[in-house]
Scaffold this motif. Structure first.
Motif, PDB file in Angstrom:
ATOM      1  N   ILE A  67     -65.613  33.267 -30.334  1.00  0.00           N
ATOM      2  CA  ILE A  67     -64.591  33.275 -31.379  1.00  0.00           C
ATOM      3  C   ILE A  67     -63.501  34.304 -31.073  1.00  0.00           C
ATOM      4  O   ILE A  67     -62.306  34.046 -31.220  1.00  0.00           O
ATOM      5  N   ILE A  68     -63.893  35.469 -30.589  1.00  0.00           N
ATOM      6  CA  ILE A  68     -62.914  36.539 -30.375  1.00  0.00           C
ATOM      7  C   ILE A  68     -61.938  36.230 -29.236  1.00  0.00           C
ATOM      8  O   ILE A  68     -60.895  36.878 -29.110  1.00  0.00           O
ATOM      9  N   ASP A  69     -62.246  35.213 -28.414  1.00  0.00           N
ATOM     10  CA  ASP A  69     -61.279  34.801 -27.386  1.00  0.00           C
ATOM     11  C   ASP A  69     -59.951  34.379 -28.011  1.00  0.00           C
ATOM     12  O   ASP A  69     -58.906  34.498 -27.375  1.00  0.00           O
ATOM     13  N   PHE A  70     -60.012  33.872 -29.244  1.00  0.00           N
ATOM     14  CA  PHE A  70     -58.779  33.370 -29.875  1.00  0.00           C
ATOM     15  C   PHE A  70     -57.805  34.498 -30.200  1.00  0.00           C
ATOM     16  O   PHE A  70     -56.688  34.481 -29.688  1.00  0.00           O
ATOM     17  N   PRO A  71     -58.188  35.514 -31.009  1.00  0.00           N
ATOM     18  CA  PRO A  71     -57.227  36.601 -31.221  1.00  0.00           C
ATOM     19  C   PRO A  71     -56.856  37.327 -29.925  1.00  0.00           C
ATOM     20  O   PRO A  71     -55.693  37.697 -29.750  1.00  0.00           O
ATOM     21  N   LEU A  72     -57.820  37.496 -29.009  1.00  0.00           N
ATOM     22  CA  LEU A  72     -57.501  38.222 -27.765  1.00  0.00           C
ATOM     23  C   LEU A  72     -56.526  37.433 -26.895  1.00  0.00           C
ATOM     24  O   LEU A  72     -55.594  37.997 -26.321  1.00  0.00           O
ATOM     25  N   SER A  73     -56.735  36.111 -26.793  1.00  0.00           N
ATOM     26  CA  SER A  73     -55.811  35.301 -25.995  1.00  0.00           C
ATOM     27  C   SER A  73     -54.451  35.239 -26.673  1.00  0.00           C
ATOM     28  O   SER A  73     -53.413  35.268 -26.004  1.00  0.00           O
ATOM     29  N   ASN A  74     -54.441  35.152 -28.021  1.00  0.00           N
ATOM     30  CA  ASN A  74     -53.173  35.170 -28.740  1.00  0.00           C
ATOM     31  C   ASN A  74     -52.405  36.452 -28.435  1.00  0.00           C
ATOM     32  O   ASN A  74     -51.191  36.421 -28.236  1.00  0.00           O
ATOM     33  N   ASN A 102     -51.072  36.235 -24.854  1.00  0.00           N
ATOM     34  CA  ASN A 102     -49.962  35.290 -24.775  1.00  0.00           C
ATOM     35  C   ASN A 102     -48.739  35.758 -25.564  1.00  0.00           C
ATOM     36  O   ASN A 102     -47.635  35.282 -25.338  1.00  0.00           O
ATOM     37  N   SER A 103     -48.935  36.695 -26.508  1.00  0.00           N
ATOM     38  CA  SER A 103     -47.813  37.231 -27.279  1.00  0.00           C
ATOM     39  C   SER A 103     -47.270  38.515 -26.654  1.00  0.00           C
ATOM     40  O   SER A 103     -46.548  39.268 -27.301  1.00  0.00           O
ATOM     41  N   ASN A 104     -47.660  38.782 -25.412  1.00  0.00           N
ATOM     42  CA  ASN A 104     -47.196  39.973 -24.685  1.00  0.00           C
ATOM     43  C   ASN A 104     -47.594  41.290 -25.344  1.00  0.00           C
ATOM     44  O   ASN A 104     -46.865  42.270 -25.281  1.00  0.00           O
ATOM     45  N   ILE A 105     -48.739  41.284 -25.993  1.00  0.00           N
ATOM     46  CA  ILE A 105     -49.289  42.542 -26.506  1.00  0.00           C
ATOM     47  C   ILE A 105     -50.297  43.022 -25.467  1.00  0.00           C
ATOM     48  O   ILE A 105     -51.168  42.254 -25.059  1.00  0.00           O
ATOM     49  N   LYS A 118     -54.187  29.469 -33.061  1.00  0.00           N
ATOM     50  CA  LYS A 118     -53.279  29.922 -32.007  1.00  0.00           C
ATOM     51  C   LYS A 118     -51.988  30.378 -32.693  1.00  0.00           C
ATOM     52  O   LYS A 118     -51.426  29.645 -33.494  1.00  0.00           O
ATOM     53  N   MET A 119     -51.552  31.581 -32.403  1.00  0.00           N
ATOM     54  CA  MET A 119     -50.370  32.085 -33.093  1.00  0.00           C
ATOM     55  C   MET A 119     -49.611  33.049 -32.201  1.00  0.00           C
ATOM     56  O   MET A 119     -50.204  33.862 -31.500  1.00  0.00           O
ATOM     57  N   ASN A 120     -48.296  32.939 -32.275  1.00  0.00           N
ATOM     58  CA  ASN A 120     -47.435  33.835 -31.504  1.00  0.00           C
ATOM     59  C   ASN A 120     -47.059  35.041 -32.366  1.00  0.00           C
ATOM     60  O   ASN A 120     -46.208  34.952 -33.241  1.00  0.00           O
ATOM     61  N   LYS A 165     -52.895  29.126 -23.205  1.00  0.00           N
ATOM     62  CA  LYS A 165     -54.315  28.920 -22.912  1.00  0.00           C
ATOM     63  C   LYS A 165     -55.168  29.889 -23.713  1.00  0.00           C
ATOM     64  O   LYS A 165     -54.728  30.997 -24.016  1.00  0.00           O
ATOM     65  N   ILE A 166     -56.362  29.467 -24.029  1.00  0.00           N
ATOM     66  CA  ILE A 166     -57.345  30.387 -24.580  1.00  0.00           C
ATOM     67  C   ILE A 166     -58.241  30.778 -23.409  1.00  0.00           C
ATOM     68  O   ILE A 166     -58.877  29.945 -22.780  1.00  0.00           O
ATOM     69  N   TYR A 167     -58.224  32.078 -23.106  1.00  0.00           N
ATOM     70  CA  TYR A 167     -58.967  32.573 -21.948  1.00  0.00           C
ATOM     71  C   TYR A 167     -60.378  32.958 -22.380  1.00  0.00           C
ATOM     72  O   TYR A 167     -60.599  33.384 -23.502  1.00  0.00           O
ATOM     73  N   THR A 168     -61.303  32.819 -21.452  1.00  0.00           N
ATOM     74  CA  THR A 168     -62.682  33.170 -21.775  1.00  0.00           C
ATOM     75  C   THR A 168     -63.423  33.577 -20.509  1.00  0.00           C
ATOM     76  O   THR A 168     -62.972  33.275 -19.407  1.00  0.00           O
ATOM     77  N   GLY A 169     -64.536  34.275 -20.678  1.00  0.00           N
ATOM     78  CA  GLY A 169     -65.308  34.722 -19.525  1.00  0.00           C
ATOM     79  C   GLY A 169     -65.884  33.547 -18.762  1.00  0.00           C
ATOM     80  O   GLY A 169     -66.460  32.653 -19.367  1.00  0.00           O
TER      81      GLY A 169
END
Lengths: 386, 368
Positions: A39-46, A49-52, A133-135, A275-279
């Motif tokens: 689940i945490i891949d979503f906020p982390l990938s966001n 992808n949002s350049n944070i 997914k959110m920018n 993309k949603i990145y994951t291990g």
């Protein structure tokens, strides 16, 4: 010129008790989802992808696995100079002894030194257990343009469901004038998504004051936002359109997985620009055996399928043997469904082995059955006595 | 502990995967739905705890470089070392572009290594091997060079122009010749050698002085009288990918063996693409196949290897085929016994049919 920096803080300390055995050994944000993700891949990938580039993850409950997972910040490409994923457990303090995060606001208060050290200009507060997914870069832009002290992402929900959420009442320009937590008679259908951007300088002052208030719950929704409103600060609602799901219960976790195979699915995981990145666990590609029948399914690497799969999602390394019938079911990582077993409307937990010919769940059940090791062995024993 | 320098060698001149190697070295070709062929050899090395690895390439290096850079082969990123090396000197004729010429051009990196042994192997032989076991054998036999080989019974129709080993007493190699497909049962060299690093450097120099056309296998063959060369038998599955037909067969054969060959103790590492799982839509009919992630399948797939991000539309039928990543097979297209290269889009030709021995090949980015 040095860019003004936004630091993300992901609240990942919740117990997730309504997920029962799924979160007995792992924190909710580390629970698997959608075949290959956590689940945490979503906020982390966001964030990525949002350049944070700097993300603090506030952990406390059953966090060993979560800690080791987020420490591998290269997964999301966040292993960059001046950035990274930081695991932030509650502090052990001289005066108060062993610490816990008392509330969502307290979790940030305890880490003000981290935000100071990171030279944060803005703080993005996120929840570690939402699928979307959110920018956030666009949200920050909105925050700056409206000269806000705080911006809260909101989602339009059906009016009849509005009383389940924290509801933002706004003026015609989407400036928030009132916040109501789970109102009996909602005045608006704009629900808070638990995503906040704060201008750090102001937030810091309010958190310091909140820390000293003995009557406070140290919570953003209950304390900080109402105080902001009372003091007449500029709070803006930022409207989000798109897929968003809080996966707090077995049923909603199941639903979110089923959304992925629905014809009306709006959570596009195939978009190469987000993309949603994951291990990666180096599993081999999926093997579909000679007897397989697959009709509407989401299947990932490491799966071996020789049975009949209908409207189901199979997670990494799960196996379905010949003659097994798996319908409307989520089979989590490494679980194995034995020959001829029949499953309907289940979530099968990681590494559970369903013995041959066992029948689990029902087509007409109201709720989804969580299949655990204990359930399977209890059922197997019961059969022996029959 | 004895340290080995790993050298992933060039493919010898007898390797020609028709069509496919117009775009990249055969070793960098997509393989088994998610890998590149050379992932198997590099993973053999890193799983054998070799962390200093040189990968030699001749030409069209883009895919190899991109792939190696993007892959974590499970080697300490500070201590370990991956070098992608190629012959710096331009060659007037491809005949002179031998592995020896490439080693010679990079001799300083071989000299600099602190390893006392080298293991040299090309990647077009696909197998699983712990090189520590081979090194143990090498030390036990006390010879100068150990060559890995396999006793095969299909030398007539595979392993063309590979080296055949002839043995004297005690497994000592007494002769080497090329396989021209005359006999069924032969001991085929897998062109994998273990020797001391010093001897390797000597052999490079000797080869250069003897003939500018010499490959490493030639100089080894030339030294059988002076050096003690032993054979180490590999008993597992081996595939020699030296032609399009062999590439095609290797995919279909390995599909059934992959689950046994690869394990948690012996993973095959490859570049991760963060591709989402595969969506099987209503109407999909998939059996006996190996499927990569990111596909969208609405059609029929039988006994085939499907790479990442392949879209197979309704009514399409794919049988005994190898479909490389990011291709689109449109509605009602029937494909049998074929290799479809990356990014191809097949729409208008409704039937593509090769034979098991001569699969059809559709070029990279082709739109037909």
């Amino acid at each position: 010129m040095k860019q003004k920096k936004m630091v993300a803080m992901i609240l990942a300390g919740g117990r997730g008790t309504r997920l029962y055995d799924l979160t007995k050994k792992v924190a909710k944000p580390a629970v698997h989802f959608g075949g290959k993700y956590r689940i945490i891949d979503f906020p982390l990938s966001n964030c990525a992808n949002s350049n944070i580039s700097t993300v603090g993850v506030l952990v406390q409950y059953e966090s060993v696995l979560l800690n080791s997972y987020i420490a591998r910040d290269h997964i999301w490409g966040l292993d960059v100079e001046g950035g990274g994923v930081y695991c932030l457990p509650p502090r052990e303090k001289d005066v108060t002894g062993l610490g816990l995060y008392q509330g969502t606001a307290d979790a940030i208060t305890q880490n003000l030194d981290f935000l100071d050290q990171e030279d944060a200009e803005y703080v993005l507060v996120l929840s570690g257990d939402h699928i979307y997914k959110m920018n956030y870069e666009k949200m920050l832009q909105h925050h700056i343009e409206t000269n806000a002290d705080a911006t809260i992402a909101v989602l339009q929900v059906p009016m009849k469901e509005a009383s389940r959420f924290g509801i933002m009442n706004t003026d015609e320009n989407d400036k928030i004038i009132e916040f109501e937590e789970k109102p009996k008679e909602p005045k608006s259908d704009l629900a808070s998504m638990g995503i906040y951007i704060f201008t750090y300088k102001t937030l810091r002052k309010y958190l310091k004051d909140d820390e000293k208030d003995p009557n406070s719950n140290h919570d953003f929704g209950k304390d900080i936002i109402p105080t902001y409103l009372k003091d007449g600060l500029n709070l803006q609602a930022y409207r989000f359109k798109g897929y968003w799901k809080d996966v707090g219960t077995i049923d909603s976790l199941w639903e979110a997985n089923m959304d992925l195979i629905s014809d009306n699915n709006t959570l596009d995981l195939s978009d190469p620009s987000w993309k949603i990145y994951t291990g990666d666990n180096n599993a081999i590609p999926q093997i579909i055996g000679p007897n397989a029948k697959i009709n509407t399914a989401y299947i990932t690497q490491g799966c071996v399928v020789d049975g009949e799969i209908t409207k189901s999602v199979l997670f990494t390394g799960s196996k379905v043997e010949e003659g097994a019938k798996v319908t409307d079911t989520v089979v989590m990582n490494g679980a194995r469904i034995g020959e001829g077993a029949v499953l309907n409307r289940c979530v099968v937990m990681d590494d559970v082995r369903v013995p041959a010919r066992m029948k689990l769940g029902s087509k007409t059940s109201k709720n989804i059955l969580l299949v655990t090791k204990a359930l399977v062995s209890k059922k197997a024993e019961g059969k022996d006595h029959e | 502990m004895n340290k080995m320098l790993g050298i992933v060698n060039l493919e010898p001149a007898n390797v020609h995967v028709e069509g496919v190697d117009d775009y990249r070295p055969a070793s960098a070709t997509s393989f088994l739905g998610r890998y590149r062929i050379l992932d198997f050899m590099i993973s053999n090395m890193t799983n054998s705890h070799i962390d200093d690895i040189e990968i030699y390439i001749k030409n069209r290096p883009r895919s190899t470089i991109e792939h190696i850079l993007g892959t974590n082969y499970n080697v300490n990123s500070k201590k370990g070392k991956f070098s992608i090396l190629y012959g710096e000197n331009p060659v007037s004729n491809e005949l002179y572009n031998t592995d020896i010429a490439n080693f010679k051009a990079n001799i300083e990196y071989i000299e600099q290594s602190s390893a006392n042994y080298v293991v040299i192997a090309p990647s077009h032989f696909v197998y699983i091997q712990d090189f520590n076991e081979m090194l143990e054998y090498h030390e036990k036999m006390g010879g100068d060079i150990t060559i890995m080989y396999q006793s095969v019974n299909n030398a007539k129709d595979a392993f063309a122009m590979c080296d055949i080993l002839e043995f004297g007493e005690d497994k000592r190699v007494t002769g080497m010749s090329k396989n021209i497909g005359k006999y069924k049962n032969r001991d085929i060299s897998l062109e994998c050698y273990i020797m001391s690093r010093n001897l390797f450097i000597e052999l490079i120099q000797k080869a250069q002085m003897t003939s500018s056309l010499f490959w490493l296998s030639d100089v080894v063959a030339d030294s059988l009288n002076d050096l003690k060369v032993y054979g180490y038998q590999h008993k597992g599955y081996v595939s020699c990918i030296n032609s399009l037909r062999a590439y095609y067969k290797a995919n279909l054969e390995l599909m059934d063996r992959l689950d046994d060959l690869v394990s948690d103790n012996w993973p095959i590492y490859t570049k991760t693409n963060d591709t989402q799982p595969t969506l099987y839509k209503q109407g999909a009919n998939v059996t006996g196949s190996l499927i990569g992630n990111g596909c969208e399948i609405e059609g029929t797939v039988i006994n085939s290897v499907i790479g990442r991000n392949v879209v197979i539309k309704a009514g399409a039928v794919i049988e005994n085929a190898v479909i490389m990543p990011s291709t689109l097979i449109n509605k009602n297209v029937k494909i049998k016994n074929a290799v479809i290269d990356r990014y191809a889009i097949i729409t208008h030709i409704k039937e593509l049919k090769g034979t098991e021995d001569e699969p059809i090949y559709v070029k990279r980015r082709d739109r037909i």
